[in-house]
Design a protein around this motif. Sequence first.
Motif, PDB file in Angstrom:
ATOM      1  N   SER A  86      -9.861 -10.359  12.336  1.00  0.00           N
ATOM      2  CA  SER A  86     -10.049 -10.066  10.969  1.00  0.00           C
ATOM      3  C   SER A  86      -9.297  -8.791  10.550  1.00  0.00           C
ATOM      4  CB  SER A  86     -11.356 -10.222  10.232  1.00  0.00           C
ATOM      5  OG  SER A  86     -12.344  -9.378  11.123  1.00  0.00           O
ATOM      6  N   MET A 129     -11.853  -5.804   2.932  1.00  0.00           N
ATOM      7  CA  MET A 129     -12.255  -6.886   4.149  1.00  0.00           C
ATOM      8  C   MET A 129     -12.174  -5.985   5.331  1.00  0.00           C
ATOM      9  SD  MET A 129     -10.023 -10.293   3.722  1.00  0.00           S
ATOM     10  CE  MET A 129      -8.477  -9.780   3.177  1.00  0.00           C
ATOM     11  N   VAL A 244      -9.541 -14.019   8.606  1.00  0.00           N
ATOM     12  CA  VAL A 244     -10.961 -13.659   8.279  1.00  0.00           C
ATOM     13  C   VAL A 244     -11.824 -15.270   8.204  1.00  0.00           C
ATOM     14  CG1 VAL A 244     -12.684 -12.955   6.472  1.00  0.00           C
ATOM     15  CG2 VAL A 244     -10.674 -11.552   7.161  1.00  0.00           C
ATOM     16  N   LEU A 245     -11.234 -16.121   7.745  1.00  0.00           N
ATOM     17  CA  LEU A 245     -11.694 -17.590   7.489  1.00  0.00           C
ATOM     18  C   LEU A 245     -12.158 -18.323   8.964  1.00  0.00           C
ATOM     19  CD1 LEU A 245     -10.302 -18.998   4.163  1.00  0.00           C
ATOM     20  CD2 LEU A 245     -12.570 -18.002   4.529  1.00  0.00           C
ATOM     21  N   THR A 248     -14.725 -16.591  10.876  1.00  0.00           N
ATOM     22  CA  THR A 248     -15.911 -16.816  10.602  1.00  0.00           C
ATOM     23  C   THR A 248     -16.304 -18.309  11.009  1.00  0.00           C
ATOM     24  OG1 THR A 248     -15.626 -15.356   8.368  1.00  0.00           O
ATOM     25  CG2 THR A 248     -17.379 -17.007   8.495  1.00  0.00           C
ATOM     26  N   LEU A 255     -18.855 -12.800   8.140  1.00  0.00           N
ATOM     27  CA  LEU A 255     -18.483 -12.503   6.843  1.00  0.00           C
ATOM     28  C   LEU A 255     -19.219 -11.704   5.639  1.00  0.00           C
ATOM     29  CD1 LEU A 255     -15.903 -13.290   4.949  1.00  0.00           C
ATOM     30  CD2 LEU A 255     -16.985 -15.427   4.400  1.00  0.00           C
ATOM     31  N   GLN A 259     -16.071  -8.462   2.445  1.00  0.00           N
ATOM     32  CA  GLN A 259     -14.803  -9.145   2.886  1.00  0.00           C
ATOM     33  C   GLN A 259     -14.498 -10.457   1.986  1.00  0.00           C
ATOM     34  OE1 GLN A 259     -16.333  -9.968   6.984  1.00  0.00           O
ATOM     35  NE2 GLN A 259     -14.441  -8.727   7.623  1.00  0.00           N
ATOM     36  N   PHE A 260     -15.635 -11.152   1.352  1.00  0.00           N
ATOM     37  CA  PHE A 260     -15.535 -12.036   0.340  1.00  0.00           C
ATOM     38  C   PHE A 260     -15.004 -11.626  -0.875  1.00  0.00           C
ATOM     39  CE2 PHE A 260     -17.109 -14.787  -2.759  1.00  0.00           C
ATOM     40  CZ  PHE A 260     -16.758 -16.159  -2.422  1.00  0.00           C
TER      41      PHE A 260
END
Length: 296
Positions: A86, A129, A244-245, A248, A255, A259-260
């Motif tokens: 990330s 993030m 990032v996804l 996770t 997460l 970050q969301f």
Amino acid sequence: MGWALVTAVAPVAWGTNYYVTHQFLPPDHPLYGAAIRALPAGLLLLLVSRKLPRGAWWWKSLVLGTLNMSAFFALIYLAAQSLPTSVASTIMATSPVVMMLLAWSMLAERPRIAHLAGAALGIAGVCLMLLGGEAALDGLGVLASVAAMVMSSIGYVLSKRWSHETDVLSSTSWQLIAGGIVLVPFAVAVEGPPPALSAPALAAFGYVAVVATAVAFAAWFAGLRHLPAGTVGLLGLLNPVTGVLLGTVVAAEALTVRQFGGMALVLLGILLGQPITTRLAATVRARTGRPLERCP
């Protein structure tokens, strides 16, 4: 909208590259890793295009290959081994602003208000993030990411400047081959013999070379040819979202709420910079009697 979707293939593929590199490729051979990534991808595209460079494209391929491929790949490889997925991908997401400024100075392509607003939201999302992560940052990895971002931004704008001189597949293949050739002697001198590769590492290199390099760079340079640099740069923000996804879902990286929220801002920033959004804004202005802004 069609070229935007084609271009989006590149940052999504690059977002997966951080995880693949970090998990499956040897950590002590960034130069060999970059060369093994570039040369097969370039040769694959050369088999498709079947064209060799002519005239000025011999030295232009070397310049672009160094900026976009050899030095860039080595720095990205180092960053991917030194930083969480990330973090490495979000640092690269600051490139839209650099690309817009360079395109303004080198191509007289003035950034649109929508692009600047999208970049501001994207940077805010990137900061959320990045700052929301719990992992410690490696200074060398951060420096490598920043250097890669600046060098590639220069290379992308130069690629756009020269894009009318040849087709996308040919120029992409020449850059990859030139970049790989530049890397080989440095890899031998610095890292010694090539690393022994396991079956998972070979499969990972295959994915990186074909999907995250040959296909991704062809899509990216096609986008640069048909879209403003600001639009393409903002699409690059899909890179950290993907990273990032993926971190996770696959790597079990936490997460956080920050970050969301950052991802939401990034996606909004991308949307603001797309031609369809500009056209919708122009339609609204027309109906309200306000002056129209020219659509890209």
